[in-house]
Design an enzyme around this catalytic site. Structure first.
Site, mmCIF file in Angstrom:
data_model
loop_
_atom_site.group_PDB
_atom_site.id
_atom_site.type_symbol
_atom_site.label_atom_id
_atom_site.label_comp_id
_atom_site.label_asym_id
_atom_site.label_seq_id
_atom_site.Cartn_x
_atom_site.Cartn_y
_atom_site.Cartn_z
ATOM 1 N N ALA A 37 -45.540 17.223 -18.548
ATOM 2 C CA ALA A 37 -46.838 17.592 -17.557
ATOM 3 C C ALA A 37 -46.334 18.765 -16.797
ATOM 4 C CB ALA A 37 -47.187 16.556 -16.752
ATOM 5 N N GLN A 91 -46.065 19.401 -13.645
ATOM 6 C CA GLN A 91 -45.227 18.961 -12.283
ATOM 7 C C GLN A 91 -43.983 17.991 -13.140
ATOM 8 O OE1 GLN A 91 -44.376 20.285 -9.576
ATOM 9 N NE2 GLN A 91 -46.129 21.670 -9.325
ATOM 10 N N SER A 92 -43.527 18.283 -14.337
ATOM 11 C CA SER A 92 -42.466 17.280 -15.039
ATOM 12 C C SER A 92 -41.237 17.427 -14.294
ATOM 13 C CB SER A 92 -42.434 17.659 -16.259
ATOM 14 O OG SER A 92 -41.206 16.963 -16.786
ATOM 15 N N ASN A 93 -40.645 16.279 -13.843
ATOM 16 C CA ASN A 93 -39.261 16.168 -13.229
ATOM 17 C C ASN A 93 -38.504 16.313 -14.436
ATOM 18 O OD1 ASN A 93 -40.251 15.567 -10.376
ATOM 19 N ND2 ASN A 93 -40.913 13.843 -11.392
ATOM 20 N N VAL A 120 -38.782 18.058 -17.201
ATOM 21 C CA VAL A 120 -38.387 19.252 -17.638
ATOM 22 C C VAL A 120 -37.692 20.171 -16.663
ATOM 23 C CG1 VAL A 120 -39.613 21.650 -17.743
ATOM 24 C CG2 VAL A 120 -40.319 19.557 -18.927
#
Ligand SMILES: *Cc1c(COP(=O)(O)O)cnc(C)c1O
Length: 334
Positions: A73, A75-77, A79
């Protein structure tokens, strides 16, 4: 089970601390709550993906990859940590972002994890609409890179496949070690569950070591039956990879989807309450997508008398505080 036979690179600070949550335990008057600080893994603000990436990126190196592709997503942690891990190993990192959440304006789209993705040198190659088949989009992109002479390595969303789940098998071992070192009987482990690698790894680890510590996943997205099926499937495949014989009991996998609210990435009242309680009574930052939703579930279950007073509950803080900056609109009024 012999975890050391799998290739692994060192990306984080381990073991992570296991600390008592004195103030919150007292405030709630229920079981003794402990917090396993997987937010403190150290990789570019840390989080639970670091453990998975130690195995995934070692596999990528073993396969001579020169570029890592992953997705998440906005705000992916996951990634953000993947880009950081790739940077450490001198690999290029390319990410595809899915716009699952559109309610929180410019900060959500550009600050928090998205900003760190850029600072860390990752390339966001696509912003795709919600509901896109992200795995397929990554495969298509990998094919393009191969045509250009690259050797890409594709990491699924959340790093959740059997190799990534080994990271949480290692966490289960670490918890058991900390528990015997301190003579602390762990009665329950509770954490937020999404792409399932964390819970699957823990369940596989507690099964393979015959310790059978009950794990409760508080879902941030899928309904209970679906989440449990997904966790069970991945835990079973992880046990296969470990060479552990036998069929995993369905009862070993328990998820609770009562705290999802309106959907992924949308904090509920309970999420915001949990976030403020931990911030204001413990000085600990949770995140609005995962760890505060997980903690909201734990708090509500304690209030409903789900745990005995003499029990020890370990909450795994899976990280995510970098995402707070994407939620300025919501959080500045809490
Ligand atoms: C990804 C993530 C989770 C969920 O872990 P899964 O292994 O995907 O189930 C929980 N908390 C945070 C902060 C995360 O980034």
């Amino acid at each position: 089970m012999h975890l050391a036979r799998f290739p692994r690179v060192s990306l984080g600070h381990f073991p992570t601390p296991l600390e008592p949550l004195e103030n919150i335990s007292r405030l709630l008057g229920g079981p003794k709550i402990w917090i396993k600080r997987d937010d403190a893994t150290g990789l570019a603000t840390g989080g639970n993906k670091t453990r998975k990436l130690e195995f995934l990126l070692a596999d990528a190196q073993a396969k001579n990859a020169d570029v890592i592709i992953t997705q998440g997503a906005t705000q992916s942690n996951h990634v953000r940590q993947t880009i950081a891990g790739a940077a450490r190993l001198g690999l290029q990192a390319k990410a595809l972002l899915e716009q699952r959440v559109t309610d929180f304006g410019e900060d959500y789209q550009r600050s928090g994890n998205v900003l760190l993705d850029k600072v860390l040198g990752g390339e966001i190659v696509a912003h795709l609409p919600a509901g896109t088949d992200m795995q397929q989009a990554m495969e298509d992109y990998a094919a393009t890179l191969r045509e250009q002479g690259h050797n890409p390595y594709v990491i699924p969303g959340g790093g959740s496949n059997p190799i990534g789940a080994l990271g949480y098998v290692a966490c289960a071992e670490e918890l058991l070690y900390q528990s015997s070192e301190r003579r602390l009987r762990i009665d329950h482990v509770v954490h937020a569950t999404g792409s399932t690698g964390t819970q699957a790894g823990l369940v596989a680890g507690f099964t393979a070591t015959n310790s059978h510590v009950p794990v409760l996943g508080i879902s941030v997205r899928a309904p209970k039956a679906k989440q449990e099926e997904n966790v069970w499937n991945l835990a079973s495949r992880t046990l296969d990879l470990l060479g552990v014989p036998g069929e995993l009991s369905r009862y070993a996998v328990v998820a609770n989807s009562d705290y999802v609210g309106d959907g992924y990435g949308l904090p509920t009242e309970g999420t915001l309450e949990a976030l403020s309680l931990l911030a204001r009574h413990e000085g600990i930052l949770l995140d609005p997508v995962y760890s505060a939703k997980g903690m909201a579930g734990l708090i509500d279950l304690i209030r409903k008398g789900h745990f005995r007073q003499d029990e020890n509950v370990v909450f795994i803080h899976t990280g995510g505080a970098a995402g707070l900056f994407g939620y300025r609109q919501v959080l500045e009024h809490v």
